[in-house]
Enzyme design. Structure first.
Site, PDB file in Angstrom:
ATOM      1  N   GLY A  86       0.814  -1.217   0.000  1.00 17.44           N
ATOM      2  CA  GLY A  86       0.000   0.000   0.000  1.00 17.44           C
ATOM      3  C   GLY A  86       0.843   1.260   0.000  1.00 17.44           C
ATOM      4  N   ASP A  87       1.928   1.247   0.757  1.00 17.65           N
ATOM      5  CA  ASP A  87       2.845   2.389   0.777  1.00 17.65           C
ATOM      6  C   ASP A  87       3.485   2.582  -0.592  1.00 17.65           C
ATOM      7  OD1 ASP A  87       2.322   2.382   3.554  1.00 17.65           O
ATOM      8  OD2 ASP A  87       3.953   0.954   3.870  1.00 17.65           O
TER       9      ASP A  87
END
Length: 305
Positions: free
Chosen positions: A249-250
């Site tokens: 996600g990052d």
């Protein structure tokens, strides 16, 4: 300049055990130590994409020094951390037949340290991007992200928020440029179970109405959605062996920012976000530039509305 904020960084101690068994002595096959935390992950991926950023947050003790030295020397990432008296936490990631995570709590942040952190933000200028990532520890006001957005959005700074719970809800009301919940976090926000794409889009649009300008909803193997007031895009992820669930996600946040700043095009930014997120999922560490571009041509993005 892109600034990333990680209020509670960590050393991510990743260990591989062939067959992890509780109540037994387990031998490590391989281990690695990485500077961790969601904002730091964003900076690390940006560095892999040859994009400069500055990492902000709080570090302490020998573990904090490891993080600073790792980012400065190995990752070539500029840092401007506030030093605190307690040690930075260590998170243990056990990779075996299943993945297990044991996360530390992190240091208590006093008001004096918090004021020093606020002073670091005073250098922000109108063309900067500020990424606020990760949960807010108990010693810091839960609405800190909302307060930062309220102050700096007025200066024209694009602010990205990737957090959960009340911190996310209070942030949305201040109209951040981008938020990135996953499907599970979207369910938590609205206290409901989402069973199909139509429902996910419905609640995604509710978040837009609540204040955020742009929204990415990651849905693991089901792909991802991009939603704003003008369009809804569905992106399908490429096929591959998932080796890493940490940091995908990052990586999406980093990929989106990188491409958006280059093209100012939401479609291209979203597509590249899926490429960087998938590249991390298919790697043992965070994605490389080569891996992201290798996957980019395999990604299909469809405009739903």
């Amino acid at each position: 300049m892109i600034y990333t904020v990680t209020l509670n960084p960590s050393i991510d101690y990743v260990i591989e055990v062939e067959d992890f068994i509780l109540d037994k002595v387990n031998r490590i096959g391989k281990d690695d130590k990485f500077a961790g935390g969601k904002g730091i992950n964003v900076s690390r991926v940006l560095s892999n994409l040859n994009i400069h950023s500055k990492a902000l947050g709080f570090i302490g003790g020998f573990t904090g020094e490891f993080i600073k030295n790792s980012l400065d020397a190995t990752e070539n990432i500029e840092t401007s951390f506030i030093n605190v008296s307690e040690d930075t936490r260590i998170n243990v990631k056990i990779k075996s037949k299943e993945e297990t995570e044991i996360n530390g709590q992190g240091p208590v942040i006093c008001n004096a340290s918090l004021q020093k952190f606020y002073s670091k933000l005073e250098c922000l200028e109108s063309d900067d991007v500020l990424v606020l990532s990760g949960n807010v520890q108990k010693s810091i006001p839960n609405d800190i992200y909302a307060s930062i957005i309220r102050k700096y959005k007025a200066k024209g700074i694009k602010i990205v928020v990737d957090t959960t719970g009340e911190s996310l809800l209070s942030s949305i009301k201040e109209k951040p440029f981008l938020i990135k919940p996953n499907k599970h976090e979207l369910e938590e926000i609205f206290d409901t179970k989402l069973t199909n794409l139509k429902e996910i889009i419905f609640y995604g649009k509710k978040l837009i109405k609540m204040g955020c300008e742009n929204l990415i909803i990651s849905m693991a193997g089901e792909g991802a959605l991009f939603i704003n007031n003008k369009a809804v895009y569905l992106g399908k992820v490429p096929k591959g062996e998932v080796k890493n669930s940490v940091g995908a996600g990052d990586s999406m946040v980093a990929g989106f920012i990188a491409e958006y700043l280059k093209t100012r095009d939401f479609y291209n930014a979203f597509k590249f976000a899926i490429a960087t997120g998938s590249a991390t999922a298919f790697s043992k560490d965070l994605c490389t530039k080569d891996k992201a571009y290798e996957l980019l041509s395999l990604i299909e993005v469809i405009k739903i509305s």
